[in-house]
Design a protein around this motif. Sequence first.
Motif, PDB file in Angstrom:
ATOM      1  N   ALA A 168      93.062  86.993   0.814  1.00  0.00           N
ATOM      2  CA  ALA A 168      92.430  85.726   1.184  1.00  0.00           C
ATOM      3  C   ALA A 168      92.456  84.838  -0.051  1.00  0.00           C
ATOM      4  N   VAL A 169      93.258  83.797   0.010  1.00  0.00           N
ATOM      5  CA  VAL A 169      93.339  82.824  -1.079  1.00  0.00           C
ATOM      6  C   VAL A 169      92.395  81.690  -0.691  1.00  0.00           C
ATOM      7  N   SER A 170      91.416  81.398  -1.549  1.00  0.00           N
ATOM      8  CA  SER A 170      90.439  80.363  -1.202  1.00  0.00           C
ATOM      9  C   SER A 170      91.161  79.084  -0.786  1.00  0.00           C
ATOM     10  N   ALA A 171      90.614  78.426   0.219  1.00  0.00           N
ATOM     11  CA  ALA A 171      91.252  77.235   0.788  1.00  0.00           C
ATOM     12  C   ALA A 171      91.468  76.154  -0.255  1.00  0.00           C
ATOM     13  N   ALA A 172      90.487  75.949  -1.127  1.00  0.00           N
ATOM     14  CA  ALA A 172      90.595  74.909  -2.153  1.00  0.00           C
ATOM     15  C   ALA A 172      90.442  75.534  -3.535  1.00  0.00           C
ATOM     16  N   ALA A 173      91.051  74.879  -4.513  1.00  0.00           N
ATOM     17  CA  ALA A 173      90.903  75.330  -5.895  1.00  0.00           C
ATOM     18  C   ALA A 173      89.486  75.021  -6.371  1.00  0.00           C
ATOM     19  N   ALA A 174      88.979  75.855  -7.262  1.00  0.00           N
ATOM     20  CA  ALA A 174      87.621  75.701  -7.795  1.00  0.00           C
ATOM     21  C   ALA A 174      87.542  74.519  -8.761  1.00  0.00           C
ATOM     22  N   ASP A 175      86.332  74.248  -9.238  1.00  0.00           N
ATOM     23  CA  ASP A 175      86.128  73.176 -10.221  1.00  0.00           C
ATOM     24  C   ASP A 175      87.050  73.369 -11.413  1.00  0.00           C
ATOM     25  N   GLY A 176      87.381  72.288 -12.065  1.00  0.00           N
ATOM     26  CA  GLY A 176      88.287  72.321 -13.210  1.00  0.00           C
ATOM     27  C   GLY A 176      89.657  71.798 -12.845  1.00  0.00           C
ATOM     28  N   LYS A 177      89.887  71.593 -11.558  1.00  0.00           N
ATOM     29  CA  LYS A 177      91.196  71.135 -11.094  1.00  0.00           C
ATOM     30  C   LYS A 177      91.339  69.629 -11.292  1.00  0.00           C
ATOM     31  N   ASN A 178      92.581  69.195 -11.279  1.00  0.00           N
ATOM     32  CA  ASN A 178      92.862  67.775 -11.346  1.00  0.00           C
ATOM     33  C   ASN A 178      94.193  67.534 -10.658  1.00  0.00           C
ATOM     34  N   GLY A 179      94.278  66.519  -9.830  1.00  0.00           N
ATOM     35  CA  GLY A 179      95.502  66.219  -9.106  1.00  0.00           C
ATOM     36  C   GLY A 179      95.453  66.784  -7.699  1.00  0.00           C
ATOM     37  N   MET A 180      96.635  66.991  -7.115  1.00  0.00           N
ATOM     38  CA  MET A 180      96.737  67.436  -5.723  1.00  0.00           C
ATOM     39  C   MET A 180      97.010  68.935  -5.670  1.00  0.00           C
ATOM     40  N   THR A 181      95.929  69.740  -5.758  1.00  0.00           N
ATOM     41  CA  THR A 181      96.088  71.187  -5.639  1.00  0.00           C
ATOM     42  C   THR A 181      96.367  71.532  -4.183  1.00  0.00           C
ATOM     43  N   GLY A 182      96.871  72.723  -3.961  1.00  0.00           N
ATOM     44  CA  GLY A 182      97.284  73.126  -2.619  1.00  0.00           C
ATOM     45  C   GLY A 182      96.157  73.701  -1.786  1.00  0.00           C
ATOM     46  N   THR A 183      96.527  74.129  -0.582  1.00  0.00           N
ATOM     47  CA  THR A 183      95.611  74.751   0.374  1.00  0.00           C
ATOM     48  C   THR A 183      95.954  76.226   0.481  1.00  0.00           C
ATOM     49  N   GLY A 184      94.944  77.096   0.311  1.00  0.00           N
ATOM     50  CA  GLY A 184      95.163  78.541   0.381  1.00  0.00           C
ATOM     51  C   GLY A 184      94.909  79.088   1.777  1.00  0.00           C
ATOM     52  N   TYR A 185      95.497  80.256   2.064  1.00  0.00           N
ATOM     53  CA  TYR A 185      95.405  80.886   3.379  1.00  0.00           C
ATOM     54  C   TYR A 185      95.117  82.375   3.231  1.00  0.00           C
ATOM     55  N   THR A 186      94.665  82.990   4.305  1.00  0.00           N
ATOM     56  CA  THR A 186      94.545  84.443   4.380  1.00  0.00           C
ATOM     57  C   THR A 186      95.760  84.958   5.118  1.00  0.00           C
TER      58      THR A 186
END
Length: 185
Positions: A109-127
């Motif tokens: 299970a990859v978390s849907a959104a990246a945690a704090d500390g991100k910048n820009g257009m991070t991807g969407t995670g899936y299980t």
Amino acid sequence: MKKVTFLLAAILIFGVATIAKAQESKTVASHGLNITIPTHAMIALAGSSSTDLEFEAVAAEVAGDKVTFVQTSESALWLNYSSIVSSGSSNTISAEISNLPDGLIIEVAVSAAAADGKNGMTGTGYTKALTSGGVEVVSGIGTCYTGSGESLGHSLVYSISADEDNYQDLVAGDHNLTVTYTITD
């Protein structure tokens, strides 16, 4: 007449010098600046103590029930990445597992959104259930960075279960597997 000629010559020289000086004096100057930004993609795993996770099969408490699996290591994993993409494109991350034993289903299970500390257009995670051929676990990665280290990027949580359709294929023993993450455009 000599005085008039001299005076006219002086005025002419002074005027030409002033015009020439005015043309030399500038208040603005410019030049070109060329910058090249190549596409870029990097990926890393971060963990609280180790990037190796350990699971153990727990025998059923009641006769007739199936075996279950529990994580015995306290490690948490995070997927960190950096990405620069071309206009109109995006990167994805896939996960592939080596030597998957018959009779098991291993999901990440990859978390849907990246945690704090991100910048820009991070991807969407899936299980997704992992396979030896690889599956896409993060999509839509643009130009971004997730931050580097624990609690940054996407969290990874694994679960293991017996495959109901192939339970008879489970074999006792130690199974050492490798999960490989790859970022591509």
